[in-house]
Design a protein around this motif. Structure first.
Motif: not given
Length: 444
Positions: A283-290, A326-329
């Protein structure tokens, strides 16, 4: 004399029959500060043909890499009508694309499948982790003669930086040499965070100015460093010095720009959104990527989990797949809600798939013959399935796709013509991608 089959034009042969005029020419170049290798590089560079320019559809990419080899049956390509020893431990679920299924643990992804392109016929011949990883990070088969650059390094070279941010960021770290620069200058390498965004006290190493150094002292050190660098540059023309200078410039840009520093600060996001992504590594890695692509990073390479499930695949998937789901969606819906999805390409890949039949230890082994890649945004179609594996998920049934096809299409979406040649050490021009085709079927 031809120096290499890929090299255009003729070059001086200093071994046999070179004329006095040729030697005088080399001597003249030396007087201008050019060595023979540098002269040959210039000659070869001048003979590299121009290629067609592409208008970019996407201006950034998030590449989510799932190391180890994610099983296609439990994820993107389930076989609901196969026997249990092939279908595996889960019951596939229906998606927002009529008639299509995903693995049981992809509950949230099932709802957004109508936003994705899924390639179910990826294939190559490399069953070893390192070699498969090389294919999927470079678009090239491994070679003992040359190291090829990663997608991120090519993108860094071709697209450059924006807003004082490094063009290529690895979250949280570089996990394989194949993420590096290959034959290119190390100046085009990834900027690695050095820590996990999910950590409670997450900070990016070397991003902040030391507490005992004020702005004036910081600027004075920068000026002094420039003077020293200029001295060494005048006596040594090595890539390491030029690359180090580029690293210093990038580092100073990061430290001195509040906008750049804020891009890495997850505390700027609301608690609600962080919870929706998931308070875990995915979750936090994908959010930071955004956040990073929103601020101007060209490519964010994110790795998550370990998917080398030779035994007890159900327990392993139970532990990781829900967080990824959850994170990808949430990433896809977040990008869409912000109006960023059309300009941000998201790609999910792994080095290969897993064997179609469950083994004696209730796992699956390495299987490069067919596996899946998912993409979203950045100009790809919505709700599109490309190709298919056979009824057991062991071979491509139609429309096989190789790593070079994937790479060529990804570059096209970013406005990079992969037929362009880049100069390697030794005055050798090399195609960004050799072979393959642009998969126009994927492009909206």
């Amino acid at each position: 004399m031809k120096m290499h089959p890929n090299c255009q034009g003729n070059h001086i042969d200093l071994r046999v029959g070179a004329s006095r005029r040729d030697f005088m020419y080399v001597g003249m170049m030396g007087g201008l500060g050019l060595s023979l290798p540098q002269m040959l590089r210039l000659q070869a560079a001048n003979n590299i043909p121009e290629v067609e320019s592409f208008k970019p559809i996407a201006d950034s990419i998030i590449h989510i890499y799932l190391p180890g080899g994610m099983a296609q049956h439990e994820s993107w390509d389930p076989k609901p009508f196969a026997s249990p020893d092939y279908r595996g431990p889960y019951t596939p679920i229906k998606t927002s694309i009529p008639g299509e299924y995903v693995g049981e643990k992809f509950q949230n992804i099932a709802k957004i499948m109508n936003k994705l392109t899924v390639i179910r016929s990826m294939t190559h011949g490399e069953a070893a982790h390192e070699r498969g990883t090389h294919n999927m990070f470079t678009g090239y088969r491994p070679s003992p003669a040359i190291k090829f650059p990663s997608f991120g390094s090519i993108i860094s070279h071709e697209m450059g930086s924006r807003n004082n941010l490094p063009p290529y960021v690895a979250v949280p770290n570089v996990i394989a040499p194949e993420q590096g620069t290959g034959y290119m200058s190390s100046a085009f390498g990834p900027f690695a965070l050095g820590s996990d965004p999910a950590d409670k006290n997450f900070t990016v190493r070397d991003l902040l100015t030391p507490k005992d150094i004020d702005d004036k002292r910081f600027d004075r050190r920068r000026s002094l460093l420039s003077t020293v660098d200029e001295h060494f540059r005048s006596v040594e023309k090595a890539d390491s010095i030029n690359a180090m200078d580029s690293f210093y410039q990038a580092a100073y840009g990061l430290i001195s720009s509040s906008q750049a520093r804020e891009a890495f600060d997850l505390n700027k996001e609301t608690d609600k959104l962080r919870d929706e992504y998931g308070r875990n590594s995915a979750g936090q890695r994908f959010l930071l990527a955004r956040r990073l692509v929103e601020a101007g990073v060209r490519m964010v390479s994110v790795n998550f989990g370990g998917w080398d499930h030779h035994s007890n695949i159900k327990s392993a998937f139970d532990g990781q797949a829900p967080n990824f789901d959850q994170a990808f969606a949430r990433l896809i819906t977040d990008l869409a809600d912000r109006g960023m999805l059309k300009k941000t390409l998201v790609m999910v890949s792994s080095e290969f798939g897993r064997t179609p039949k469950i083994n004696a230890t209730n796992g699956r082994d390495h299987w490069p013959r067919v596996f899946s890649v998912a993409m979203a945004g950045g100009g790809v179609k919505e709700g599109y399935i490309h190709g298919a594996s056979d009824s057991l998920g062991g071979e491509p049934d139609r429309d096989p796709v190789g790593p070079e096809d994937l790479a060529k299409t990804m570059y096209r979406l970013l406005g990079i013509n992969s037929e362009k040649r880049i100069m390697s050490d030794g005055a050798r021009p090399i195609d960004i991608v050799n072979g393959g085709r642009i998969m126009n079927e994927w492009i909206a």
